[in-house]
Design a protein around this motif. Structure first.
Motif, short mmCIF file in Angstrom:
data_model
loop_
_atom_site.label_atom_id
_atom_site.label_comp_id
_atom_site.label_asym_id
_atom_site.label_seq_id
_atom_site.Cartn_x
_atom_site.Cartn_y
_atom_site.Cartn_z
N SER B 217 68.26 56.89 33.99
CA SER B 217 68.24 57.74 32.80
C SER B 217 68.68 56.99 31.56
O SER B 217 69.56 56.13 31.62
N GLY B 243 64.80 59.57 34.04
CA GLY B 243 65.37 60.78 33.45
C GLY B 243 65.78 60.50 32.02
O GLY B 243 65.72 59.36 31.56
N TYR B 272 72.33 57.09 40.61
CA TYR B 272 71.99 57.54 39.26
C TYR B 272 72.44 56.47 38.28
O TYR B 272 73.63 56.18 38.16
#
Lengths: 264, 333
Positions: B217, B243, B272
């Motif tokens: 992201s 993301g 992530y």
């Protein structure tokens, strides 16, 4: 066409978490100094959905908010986007209501406003996020409800809504008047034009108290609340961030990749 | 309210079976019912419901209510609300449980509005207060940045929705005994106002953000739409998805459907990787469930380092290319 939009003023969710403080005694959040509250993101999308319908079909948008006297700001924000008028529902008896209490107050205000074709709400509030007020309000008003709209495709005698489901979409129809809850997938809210912004700022937003809308004290009695918050805490995360270094940024990056490659 | 007894699960059927969340609800429902010393029941609807009654009993149900009506084969808000409300008025359950699913999120608030109960959504824990026998539920509020404990002193039924995989599935035991009870009420078709006219399955290119094992992201720090595309290469190398923060979406650097956060998607990948994003409360709410969070940011005070397991303090422009190259090298082996 008459559209009523219900909006809530909330703590700005875009603040860094370090500014997020709670009072475990009162089970409330302590507003961070210097950070103005904002319109709840989903409610802003509901105003946007109403404005798009007005662009296409003409009509009148009325915005209501249960909140403090500061809630006039979110009504003005909605008016700057394209709403026609709004009312703040503010009374000591309206403080810290549960979902049923809030829906009850909204229903009394809507009955006072009178004729409407569509009631729009955000899918949930960006603060407590109970996700119930719209559906309970529809039950009190005895009108159909369609949740999680990502598009309101058309309105004639029916409202035609595209709603989000986990593997795609559904097209759902219901006769007017109906209530629709709006999700963020409807798209970005418009930026108000300067002229409207000026006009909204000058507008005086009427405040309705319990007696103005005929809200009965028994319905607002906290002792009769359907749900009660008996505790509030901030979860502690016991994470120590391991900072990866290297002689050069490139070396640090390579070290990080090596570390992560073993974990995934 | 003393008339209200037992736990009722709203069961969901998929591909002719009880869905996994339904079996999890029977698991936690059994425990709550045992703590109360009362019965566990389940409502199954649709023309195939009867075939699953024995399975529900094996998974712990004492009573299985079957509403076999073809009008209930696919979810319809009005029809399901009516069926569940009629049953609740007869059976008077003390507790009613739903999955935090498409169905549960639509049905439970509406049913609550009709019955005047007390509903808590997205519950993480459920237990019985030993003194009052009331349900104690905890749920995330403020985008998961706080947890609230909820109770209903007098409103019944006490209702809760629960996300998948929060509770263990029920232990199955063939040979368990239970009652199968047909629901006799016919639906009042005149009260069905909402109509589902079409269902459209979404086609997704590449890995779906919510399903991805790795999410890369980016936020404000990426600087431009063109720079933002550089995240794609790393995501591709890792077989993951891209993301974005709300700011990056608002700037038009990424499609709105890629927004991770409270008003976007909630993801829980294994890895992530957060690049050029500070970690606003609303964004963290969307990625807190990730197994490992990695932060790359030039501001060592950025909040993202408070939730990350690993991090590099530095300019992403100097880190992303060698990071991508090293992953490529390591994963090709």
């Amino acid at each position: 066409m008459n559209i009523i939009v219900c909006v809530k003023q909330v703590l700005d969710p875009e603040i860094p978490p370090a500014k997020f403080k709670i009072d475990p005694e009162t089970k409330q959040v302590i507003p961070p100094p210097g950070v103005p509250p904002v319109i709840s993101v989903y409610d802003e999308r509901a105003v946007e959905a109403a404005c798009r319908l007005k662009d296409k079909l003409k009509g009148k948008i009325t915005v209501i908010s249960v909140g403090s006297d500061k809630a006039a700001d979110v009504i003005k924000h909605a008016i700057s986007m394209g709403a026609d008028e709004g009312f703040v529902l503010c009374d000591p008896a309206f403080e810290n209501l549960d979902s049923f209490g809030t829906a009850y107050v909204l229903s009394k205000a809507i009955q006072k406003i009178g004729a409407y074709d569509l009631v729009l709400c955000g899918r949930q509030a960006a603060d407590w996020g109970a996700g119930q007020v719209g559906s309970i309000l529809a039950e009190i008003l005895a009108i159909p409800v369609i949740t999680l709209a990502c598009d309101i495709e058309g309105v004639d005698t029916n409202v035609r809504v595209k709603r989000i489901v986990s593997d795609g979409y559904e097209i759902v129809e219901a006769p007017l008047p109906s209530l629709v809850t709006v999700s963020s997938e409807i798209g970005l809210p418009r930026l108000p034009a300067g002229v409207r912004l000026m006009m909204a700022r000058k507008k005086v937003i009427p405040v309705w108290k319990a007696q103005d809308i005929g809200a009965e004290a028994s319905q607002l009695d906290k002792g009769n609340a359907h749900t009660e918050i008996t505790g509030l805490s901030v979860p502690t995360r016991k994470i120590e961030c391991e900072i990866i270094t290297g002689a050069t940024p490139g070396e640090a990056a390579a070290n990080l990749a090596s570390k992560l490659a073993n974990l995934i | 309210m003393d008339n209200y007894k037992g736990v009722l699960v709203f069961g969901e059927i998929g591909d002719g079976k009880l869905t996994p969340i339904t079996i999890e609800l029977l698991g936690v429902g059994r425990k709550l019912a045992d703590d109360l010393g009362e019965e566990l029941s389940i409502l199954l609807v649709g023309s195939k419901a009867g075939a699953l009654a024995q399975e529900a009993i094996a998974c712990g149900a004492d009573n299985v209510y079957i509403a076999e009506d073809s009008l209930l084969d696919a979810y319809n808000s009005d029809a399901y609300t009516q069926t569940a409300a009629n049953l609740c008025k007869k059976v008077l359950p003390s507790i009613m449980l739903f999955g935090h699913t498409d169905l549960g999120c639509d049905l439970s608030p509406r049913l609550n509005g009709r019955l005047g109960g007390g509903l808590s959504m997205e519950c993480m824990t459920l237990s019985i207060d030993s003194a009052t026998k009331a349900l104690i539920a905890t749920r995330p509020v403020f985008g998961g940045n706080a947890h609230a404990t909820m109770m209903s002193k007098s409103a019944r039924p006490q209702m809760a929705t629960v996300r998948a995989k929060v509770f263990a599935p029920a232990e199955r035991a063939d040979g368990r005994q239970g009652k199968v009870i047909p629901v006799e009420d016919k639906l009042d078709a005149s009260a069905l106002k909402v109509k589902v006219v079409e269902k459209i399955k979404e086609q997704v290119e590449g890995v779906k953000l919510e399903d991805a094992e790795v999410v890369v992201s980016g936020g404000r720090g990426m600087g431009s739409a063109q720079e933002f595309t550089k995240l794609r290469e790393l995501a591709n190398v890792l077989g993951g998805a891209v993301g974005a923060t709300r700011v990056a979406c608002d700037e038009g650097w990424a499609a709105a459907t890629l927004q991770v956060g409270q008003s976007g998607k909630v993801v829980s990948p294994k890895l992530y990787i957060a690049i050029g994003l500070s970690g606003a409360m609303a964004h963290i709410a969307g990625c807190l469930g990730s197994k490992y969070i990695v932060a790359i940011n030039k501001d060592k005070e950025a909040n993202i380092f408070n939730v990350a397991h690993f991090g590099i303090v530095g300019d992403w422009k100097e880190i992303l290319p060698p990071l991508t190259a090293k992953f490529k090298e390591l994963l090709s082996k």
